[in-house]
Design a protein around this motif. Sequence first.
Motif, short mmCIF file in Angstrom:
data_model
loop_
_atom_site.label_atom_id
_atom_site.label_comp_id
_atom_site.label_asym_id
_atom_site.label_seq_id
_atom_site.Cartn_x
_atom_site.Cartn_y
_atom_site.Cartn_z
N PRO A 1 0.85 -1.21 0.02
CA PRO A 1 0.01 -0.21 0.10
C PRO A 1 0.83 1.12 -0.16
CG PRO A 1 -0.75 -1.42 1.69
CD PRO A 1 0.51 -1.93 1.22
N ALA B 1 2.42 3.49 14.04
CA ALA B 1 1.44 3.65 13.17
C ALA B 1 0.71 2.33 12.97
CB ALA B 1 2.09 4.26 11.72
N ARG B 2 -0.52 2.45 12.58
CA ARG B 2 -1.41 1.12 12.32
C ARG B 2 -0.60 0.49 11.06
NH1 ARG B 2 -7.19 3.69 13.11
NH2 ARG B 2 -6.71 4.53 14.88
N VAL C 1 0.54 -1.01 8.21
CA VAL C 1 0.32 -0.76 6.62
C VAL C 1 1.15 -1.85 5.89
CG1 VAL C 1 0.76 1.04 4.88
CG2 VAL C 1 0.11 1.54 7.17
#
Lengths: 393, 98
Positions: free
Chosen positions: A160, A262-263, A265
């Motif tokens: 992503p 961070a979440r 990815v």
Amino acid sequence: MERQAWALVDGPAMAPSHASMQTRGSDVIVVGGGLVGAAIAHGLRGEGLDTVLLDEGDIAFRASRGNFGLVWVQSKGFGAPWYQRWTRGSAGEWPGLAADLAARTGIDTALQQPGGVHLCLSEQEFEDRGRRMAQMQVEAGNFGLEYRMIRRDELAEMLPGLGPSVVGASWSPYDGHASPLALLQALHRAFTEAGGAYVPNAKVTGGTAAPNDFRVETAAGTFAAPRIVLAAGLGNADLAPVFGLNTPVRPQRGQILVTERARTVLPMPCTTIRQTGEGTIMLGDSMEEVGFDTRQSPPVMAQVAQRAALSFPWIAELNIVRAWSALRVMAPDGLPIYDQSERFPGAFTANCHSGVTLAGAHARLLAPMIARGVLDPVLDPFSAKRFDVPRAA
Amino acid sequence: MFRARPEVRPATVEVFVEGSPVLVPEGATAAAAVLLAGLPAIRETPVTGSPRLPLCQMGVCFDCLAEIDGIPNRQACMVTVAPGMRIARQHGAREALR
Ligand SMILES: Cc1cc2nc3c(=O)[nH]c(=O)nc-3n(C[C@H](O)[C@H](O)[C@H](O)COP(=O)(O)OP(=O)(O)OC[C@H]3O[C@@H](n4cnc5c(N)ncnc54)[C@H](O)[C@@H]3O)c2cc1C
Ligand code: FES
């Protein structure tokens, strides 16, 4: 019988107080409590050997506490297929090691082996990488090497937020990552809980060597055993010769940046970008020939950040919360060194610049060999004898 | 629980904490606004989800992380208020890619 006494130049040679101290005997001494020494010591203890692990204090150079945490296979062993095989063997041992450590210590080493990619930021890089991987596949012969060169469009489906500068990547199913600090802690805890003796602030500064009869001096006392394993990282360069061994390792600096959490990815690690289990994103890692210098340098840090931002532009929005440098333990040809001394049988060396990746092999393949007293022929190509071959005129 | 000391500057700057207007003195921090607003927490930690309010007020503990004017994970104690500033809860780890 030949017996050699020695002292490291910077250490006190056989301080008189030691002579009066009791000698601690054991089946085997491992020198160096980094990832290499701890993995071997854990394995030796598992083989039932009374094992003493000697380590320096907090000022030591310790690659094991400053590395990137990849369990990386795809690019290892260009022109040296035995290194590819050894590395892949270690990646194969890793799940067993992780499960064993979790069961013994409750520590999750955060191992994930979803495959990994090496991103290429130009057509030139993509072509070079493709040639290299193809060559390695040829060298692998019947053992095989599974990989794919993946173009941008397909890659963007896998990763992503891939940046427009990425032209493609090499992918292999063997690659993964883990938490190197959790690994180090788990190895130490498993070792000591199984009855192994870890002795910190015990830099080996002198002693005597004879076949299957070793005695070493440290600030923490004298230790004796019929077997000794030198796994002192950069310290091996000084230690090895006195045991009739040769480990011409040099420091190579690497700098790493770490973002805030961070979440999740990224579904898989890249050679220089990986998201940890906690969510931080690690950006690495330079290769600098600057000797024993662990300072950081802003231009190199900027380069690391820039490449990451080209690969994944969204990374540029994240705050950097930590950065550091550490010294790799590098042999002249970048390959590991494993040896048993011919002059003083019972003395072994182990050195490598991928101590996370190779932890599986060190704990579960190498340690049993050392316990048996013989290194398997598969390790012959890793002998330091390879450095003695006279150069062609 | 928290009130501005009466002798300091008057509360003249209006900011919004989780959508509710709060008046704070010029030069105060977003963390001060959070405390004045009386929220039970300004963020939850990413791994265990434990609630947090600003603690050290000097940029070291990261317990004051908030989404300020749409930017996640800002240390509220390091940010000076501006009229109309929007300070919102930081739920766990930030989104890196939206
Ligand atoms: C920036 C960077 C990134 C890296 N990334 C990765 C990666 O992604 N994946 C991977 O697999 N590997 C990676 N590595 C390599 C990995 O960290 C090393 O291969 C590994 O840590 C080496 O472990 P070691 O135990 O040999 O050395 P060290 O960690 O240096 O430990 C040696 C120990 O020996 C002790 N010692 C030294 N001399 C003596 C003495 N005379 N007596 C007693 N004790 C002594 C020291 O105190 C030290 O604790 C990276 C390294 C760096 C620097
Ligand atoms: S309150 Fe501690 S960093 Fe802001």
